[in-house]
Design a protein around this motif. Structure first.
Motif, PDB file in Angstrom:
ATOM      1  N   SER A   1       0.838  -1.205   0.000  1.00 28.81           N
ATOM      2  CA  SER A   1       0.000   0.000   0.000  1.00 28.81           C
ATOM      3  C   SER A   1       0.868   1.249   0.000  1.00 28.81           C
ATOM      4  O   SER A   1       1.853   1.328   0.741  1.00 28.81           O
ATOM      5  N   GLN A   2       0.476   2.215  -0.822  1.00 33.13           N
ATOM      6  CA  GLN A   2       1.123   3.522  -0.825  1.00 33.13           C
ATOM      7  C   GLN A   2       0.346   4.486   0.067  1.00 33.13           C
ATOM      8  O   GLN A   2      -0.861   4.322   0.263  1.00 33.13           O
ATOM      9  N   PRO A   3       1.009   5.501   0.618  1.00 24.41           N
ATOM     10  CA  PRO A   3       0.308   6.459   1.478  1.00 24.41           C
ATOM     11  C   PRO A   3      -0.529   7.445   0.672  1.00 24.41           C
ATOM     12  O   PRO A   3      -0.084   7.967  -0.347  1.00 24.41           O
TER      13      PRO A   3
ATOM     14  N   GLN B   1      -4.737   4.022   2.747  1.00 27.85           N
ATOM     15  CA  GLN B   1      -4.005   3.099   1.887  1.00 27.85           C
ATOM     16  C   GLN B   1      -4.462   3.256   0.440  1.00 27.85           C
ATOM     17  O   GLN B   1      -5.659   3.344   0.164  1.00 27.85           O
ATOM     18  N   ARG B   2      -3.469   3.286  -0.450  1.00 27.08           N
ATOM     19  CA  ARG B   2      -3.762   3.254  -1.883  1.00 27.08           C
ATOM     20  C   ARG B   2      -3.134   1.981  -2.427  1.00 27.08           C
ATOM     21  O   ARG B   2      -1.911   1.836  -2.428  1.00 27.08           O
ATOM     22  N   VAL B   3      -3.970   1.067  -2.904  1.00 27.79           N
ATOM     23  CA  VAL B   3      -3.519  -0.255  -3.327  1.00 27.79           C
ATOM     24  C   VAL B   3      -3.637  -0.363  -4.844  1.00 27.79           C
ATOM     25  O   VAL B   3      -4.726  -0.192  -5.399  1.00 27.79           O
ATOM     26  N   ASN B   4      -2.503  -0.607  -5.501  1.00 24.53           N
ATOM     27  CA  ASN B   4      -2.472  -0.733  -6.970  1.00 24.53           C
ATOM     28  C   ASN B   4      -3.130   0.462  -7.654  1.00 24.53           C
ATOM     29  O   ASN B   4      -3.858   0.323  -8.639  1.00 24.53           O
ATOM     30  N   GLY B   5      -2.900   1.661  -7.097  1.00 23.00           N
ATOM     31  CA  GLY B   5      -3.437   2.882  -7.678  1.00 23.00           C
ATOM     32  C   GLY B   5      -4.869   3.187  -7.298  1.00 23.00           C
ATOM     33  O   GLY B   5      -5.405   4.226  -7.695  1.00 23.00           O
ATOM     34  N   VAL B   6      -5.516   2.300  -6.516  1.00 27.46           N
ATOM     35  CA  VAL B   6      -6.909   2.494  -6.114  1.00 27.46           C
ATOM     36  C   VAL B   6      -6.942   3.061  -4.699  1.00 27.46           C
ATOM     37  O   VAL B   6      -6.386   2.470  -3.767  1.00 27.46           O
ATOM     38  N   SER B   7      -7.581   4.208  -4.517  1.00 23.26           N
ATOM     39  CA  SER B   7      -7.675   4.840  -3.203  1.00 23.26           C
ATOM     40  C   SER B   7      -8.709   4.115  -2.353  1.00 23.26           C
ATOM     41  O   SER B   7      -9.790   3.761  -2.839  1.00 23.26           O
TER      42      SER B   7
END
Length: 679
Positions: A394-396, A437-443
């Motif tokens: 996950s990206q912030p 969390q942003r998972v695979n570009g999905v917020s």
């Protein structure tokens, strides 16, 4: 034009001609001369109308002259005025922009630069810092993929940013030119070039100070360096300088014997006939504090995040970090710590949780891939984790509505992902999410980093591991770790404090150095502790040593109210920030240490500018010889205007003249027929 189109035009001409002749010669009336004129007019009308219906396209070529750009950038820093060249620079700029030959050869764009570069509006020489490297980099971005050459009018003395000698060589195929402002003669000079000292010191301890002095000259001299505090000498030492040994380093320790901001002045004795004595003295300050907050990190597994957290937290000298494996933890370790960080908790943390709950102590929990989720859910009630063993990356995603504490401008959008648990986590209490969390570009609305307050204690939860990558990315983005370290510092400050939450928060430094930006940030919340962008915040500043006062509204920027203070004299200042409608106030104080970066040199740095022009095949000259530099630019074959041909297909319907011809021929035919009684 295509062959088929030409054949159609010929056919249209034949049809128009036959129709016109048939109309006026099938039953002859009036004279032959009149019939020829009328049939010609009819032919023109028919042929033009049919040609418009066919609407063929024609190639149209236009020629434009493209001149190279001359980016004229003027040093707007205070040093130009201090050296006494402000009038000369203004006259030179006027001479350049009105030069006919130069305007015929170049498109001249005008800029001014100091700490930043911007289009020239007026030149006032008030900037307190000079960043030549940033000016060159910005110009290179502005004229990307264009032919241009920068011409900088400057003394070449940069005190901010990188070394512009190396920046200029990165600008490929761009000739950098200089018009030198100031005296190029090198005078004998002794100066202090740097003081290295920690920002904080601890009461009754000694703190290290490093001072570097430099001599410019050919003689052998003996100079004394002294440090004074409130008029009393705290240190002094003599050292020899010469042409071969022109730099000396002084290393010493001073005693911190009083709490608060302590001001010191370091002076090196001037030599005879020295022209610039202002750079012989520098002031510095240290904030003396009584204690250092302790942070304890309890871990059960080793991971790079542990070292990252320790380095990041200790980047603030007010904090110390102790790493301890969970087996070695004693109750006094927890009791003596201001904040406990629980890294990857599992069943071995039972005694740690028991002691934390007994003391109701604030904590910072980091959930990773080996966390025992079932046990963690049972031992505490602040949050709950999904009960599975799956993970994801996950990206912030920054929550712009976060209000628990003040934040600088954060941009973590391009930061690498961290390992998080798969599923939805829930947070109890009065929670506030900083990162989703942003998972695979999905917020998502699944929290990644959040704070909460339950049962009178504060807690931070990070639902992921791998933040060492964030610190690395911070360095790649900014060439320093400040973004990441500031974030961790804010989190630790929040969790280590038990102070009551205020509706008006202010963020500022206890002291600033002259020449640097003085920025005060404030944040105001409504009664529900939601940031209020419509508040009326007013700052009132008072110099404690004079009658100077300053009062102005604070400006909203993002989720902060800001006040940028400029042109302040050195001294001690107090301020009050008020919210006018509610009457809520807060106050503070800071010290401005006297120092003027722009007055440290009386000479132009001709040598460095000359190296830059040599390496980039540019030109350099002084203000007195501006005509010579202009001639060099004009006669340089690299900067020749280019004639550019633009070919485009234009449909016949766009030609307004053809419509005018149809109207004219119809009008003429009608009048002739009317005059001769054919209507």
């Amino acid at each position: 034009m295509a062959v088929s189109t030409i054949l159609y035009i010929i056919l249209i001409g034949i049809i128009a001609l036959v129709t016109a002749i048939f109309f006026y010669f099938y039953k002859p009336e009036r004279s032959k001369k009149l019939r020829l004129i009328l049939s010609s007019l009819r032919f023109i009308t028919l042929f033009s109308v049919l040609l418009l219906l066919l609407n063929p396209e024609f190639k149209q070529v236009t020629y434009t002259t493209v001149k190279p750009n001359l980016a004229l950038a003027v040093d707007n820093s205070n040093s130009i005025d201090y050296l006494g060249f402000s009038k000369d620079v203004n006259n030179t700029v006027q001479k350049l922009v009105t030069n006919e030959q130069l305007n015929k050869r170049f498109d001249i764009d005008q800029y001014i630069f100091g700490a930043n570069i911007k289009p020239l509006d007026s030149i006032n020489f008030t900037d307190e810092q000079t960043n030549i490297s940033k000016a060159l980099q910005t110009l290179n971005k502005i004229y990307k993929d264009q032919t241009y050459t920068p011409l900088l009018i400057s003394d070449g003395n940069a005190n901010l940013g990188g070394n512009y000698r190396y920046i200029s060589t990165d600008i490929k195929n761009t000739a950098v030119n200089f018009l030198v402002v100031g005296d190029t003669t090198q005078y004998e000079d002794l100066r202090i070039i740097r003081t290295n000292v920690n920002k904080y010191a601890y009461l009754d301890n000694e703190f290290p100070v490093e001072i570097i002095a430099e001599y410019q000259g050919d003689n052998e001299i003996n100079a004394q360096l002294s440090i004074t505090k409130n008029g009393s000498v705290a240190f002094k030492e003599n050292k020899q300088f010469s042409a071969s040994q022109n730099t000396q380093r002084f290393n010493l320790f001073l005693k911190a014997n009083a709490i608060g901001v302590q001001n010191y002045a370091v002076t090196i004795g001037a030599i005879s006939n020295e022209k610039n004595t202002e750079n012989n003295t520098k002031n510095f300050a240290v904030e003396v504090i009584d204690q250092r907050s302790k942070v304890l990190i309890v871990y059960s597994v080793l991971h790079p995040d542990l070292g990252t957290l320790k380095k990041s937290i200790e980047s603030n000298q007010l904090r110390s970090v102790e790493l301890k494996e969970v087996f070695n933890i004693k109750s006094e370790d927890i009791n003596e710590s201001d904040l406990v960080i629980l890294f990857e908790p599992d069943t071995k943390f039972k005694s740690v949780y028991a002691e934390l709950n007994k003391l109701n102590k604030n904590r910072f929990t980091i959930i990773g891939t080996v966390t025992n989720r079932t046990y963690t859910n049972s031992i505490q009630k602040s949050f709950s984790l999904p009960l599975n063993n799956q993970t994801e990356e996950s990206q912030p995603l920054l929550n712009k509505s976060f209000t628990s504490f003040q934040l600088d401008d954060l941009d973590f959008s391009n930061y690498p992902p961290v390992k998080t648990q798969f599923g939805t986590s829930k947070i109890a209490g009065n929670s506030d999410v900083l990162f989703y969390q942003r998972v695979n570009g999905v917020s998502t609305k699944n929290p990644l980093l959040a704070v909460t307050e339950t049962d009178g204690r504060r807690e931070i939860i990070l639902f992921g591991m791998g933040v060492f990558q964030w610190r690395i990315q911070s360095f790649l983005n900014n060439s320093n770790f400040e973004d990441f370290d500031n974030l961790i510092d804010k989190l630790v400050q929040y969790a280590a404090s038990n102070q009551k939450r205020d509706r008006l928060l202010v963020d500022y430094e206890r002291f600033y150095y002259g020449g640097n930006a003085i920025k005060l940030n404030a944040r105001y919340f409504d009664q529900n502790y939601v940031f209020d962008p419509g508040a009326q915040l007013q700052i009132k500043l008072q110099n404690k040593n004079s009658e100077y006062t300053y009062e102005a509204p604070m400006v909203v920027k993002g989720n902060d109210y800001q006040s940028n203070l400029t042109n302040l004299e050195a001294g001690e200042y107090s301020f009050i920030i008020s919210e006018l409608s509610s009457g809520i106030k807060t106050s503070g104080a800071f010290t401005l240490i006297p120092f003027n970066l722009e007055r440290q040199n009386l000479n132009a740095d001709f040598a460095k500018m000359q190296v830059v022009t040599t390496e980039t095949n540019g030109y350099i000259n002084t203000l007195d010889n501006v005509d010579e530099l202009v001639n060099q630019l004009i006669n340089d074959d690299r900067f020749i205007p280019i004639q550019r041909a633009v070919e485009k297909s234009v449909p016949l319907v766009n030609f307004i003249y053809l419509l005018a011809l149809i109207i004219s021929s119809l009008t003429a035919e009608w009048f002739l027929r009317k005059y001769n009684g054919l209507i």
